[in-house]
Scaffold this active site. Structure first.
Site, PDB file in Angstrom:
ATOM      1  N   THR A  55      -6.892  11.752 -13.312  1.00 11.92           N
ATOM      2  CA  THR A  55      -5.733  11.530 -12.440  1.00 11.92           C
ATOM      3  C   THR A  55      -4.470  11.182 -13.216  1.00 11.92           C
ATOM      4  OG1 THR A  55      -4.933  10.284 -10.522  1.00 11.92           O
ATOM      5  CG2 THR A  55      -6.356   9.094 -12.046  1.00 11.92           C
TER       6      THR A  55
ATOM      7  N   ARG B 143       5.845   4.700  -9.172  1.00  5.49           N
ATOM      8  CA  ARG B 143       6.143   3.867  -8.012  1.00  5.49           C
ATOM      9  C   ARG B 143       7.065   2.695  -8.364  1.00  5.49           C
ATOM     10  NH1 ARG B 143       0.143   2.766  -5.936  1.00  5.49           N
ATOM     11  NH2 ARG B 143      -0.110   2.639  -8.211  1.00  5.49           N
TER      12      ARG B 143
ATOM     13  N   ASP C 224       2.627   6.740 -13.437  1.00  7.33           N
ATOM     14  CA  ASP C 224       2.872   6.022 -12.182  1.00  7.33           C
ATOM     15  C   ASP C 224       4.374   5.823 -12.039  1.00  7.33           C
ATOM     16  OD1 ASP C 224       2.934   4.363  -9.963  1.00  7.33           O
ATOM     17  OD2 ASP C 224       1.230   3.149 -10.616  1.00  7.33           O
TER      18      ASP C 224
ATOM     19  N   CYS D 277     -10.244   9.827  -3.510  1.00  9.44           N
ATOM     20  CA  CYS D 277      -9.687   8.506  -3.803  1.00  9.44           C
ATOM     21  C   CYS D 277     -10.307   7.484  -2.857  1.00  9.44           C
ATOM     22  CB  CYS D 277      -8.163   8.532  -3.646  1.00  9.44           C
ATOM     23  SG  CYS D 277      -7.629   8.874  -1.945  1.00  9.44           S
TER      24      CYS D 277
ATOM     25  N   HIS E  74       0.842  -1.196   0.000  1.00  6.58           N
ATOM     26  CA  HIS E  74       0.000   0.000   0.000  1.00  6.58           C
ATOM     27  C   HIS E  74       0.876   1.245   0.000  1.00  6.58           C
ATOM     28  CE1 HIS E  74      -3.926   1.952   0.907  1.00  6.58           C
ATOM     29  NE2 HIS E  74      -3.154   2.867   1.484  1.00  6.58           N
TER      30      HIS E  74
ATOM     31  N   GLN F  42      -9.286   1.342   1.192  1.00  6.76           N
ATOM     32  CA  GLN F  42      -8.482   0.169   0.827  1.00  6.76           C
ATOM     33  C   GLN F  42      -7.558  -0.248   1.968  1.00  6.76           C
ATOM     34  OE1 GLN F  42      -6.430   0.813  -2.932  1.00  6.76           O
ATOM     35  NE2 GLN F  42      -8.037  -0.328  -3.960  1.00  6.76           N
TER      36      GLN F  42
END
Length: 203
Positions: A123, A137, A135, A74, A60, A79
């Site tokens: 987004t 990440r 993204d 979001c 996460h 989550q």
């Protein structure tokens, strides 16, 4: 460099977890004080024995706006809560919490992206308009944390195929994907649809 730095029992509404703090980075300079070190800190929430096969797991990314400030843009807080609740019900599992705000662009840029979204961008487009990839990440740190904790394979709670691919490239054995949708609201429906249509999140 990743270091297991501290850990302790952490009772929560979802069970009696163990919180493990990992540090990355090096001291800011010679003679730096203990609070002046240039570290990032990431967290694992562990319930039961995390070793062995088929451990229920969630990786996460931090969401200060959703999880702390209560933003409805979001589904991150829902989550997070749902993942801890599922681990609590199962009695064994791991949640790895990474400092990767705004899909890796940071808090300030995430808020800049919000402004673009208010002007009509979704987004994904907002991140691109700011000069970033959709993204940014990485899941290498998450994989290193999971290796340290000991599961030989995981059942991964996610809707994001890129997360599975990133973990597998870093050596994590993923036995199964467990869908992790928590439901849309009027505030986040467009955000969730962009993640499905543009980032390939599972329906």
């Amino acid at each position: 460099m990743l270091q297991r730095y501290s850990e302790a029992r952490l009772p929560t509404s979802h069970g009696d977890f163990r919180v493990v703090v990992y540090r990355t980075g090096t001291p800011a300079g010679a003679g730096a004080s203990a609070i002046g070190l240039a570290h990032e800190e990431h967290v694992a929430m562990v319930l039961g024995d995390p070793s062995g096969a088929g451990v229920l797991a969630r990786v996460h990314s931090s969401c200060f706006t959703g999880e702390v400030l209560g933003s409805l843009r979001c589904d991150c807080r829902a989550q997070l809560d749902a993942a801890l609740a599922r681990i609590g019900r199962e009695g064994r599992g791991v949640l790895v919490y990474l400092v990767q705000e705004g899909r890796g662009i940071g808090l300030g840029n995430k808020v800049r992206a919000y402004e673009l979204q208010d002007q009509g961008a979704d987004t994904v487009d907002a991140n691109v308009q700011l000069g970033f990839e959709p993204d940014l990440r990485s899941y290498d740190l998450a994989a290193a944390i999971l290796r340290d904790l000991g599961p030989s394979s995981v059942r991964l709670m996610t809707n994001n195929p890129a997360k599975r691919a990133g973990l597998e490239r870093a050596g994590v054995v993923v036995d199964a994907i467990e869908a992790h949708w928590v439901g849309a609201t009027t505030h986040n429906a467009d955000y969730l649809e962009a993640k499905r249509s543009k980032l390939g999140h599972l329906p």
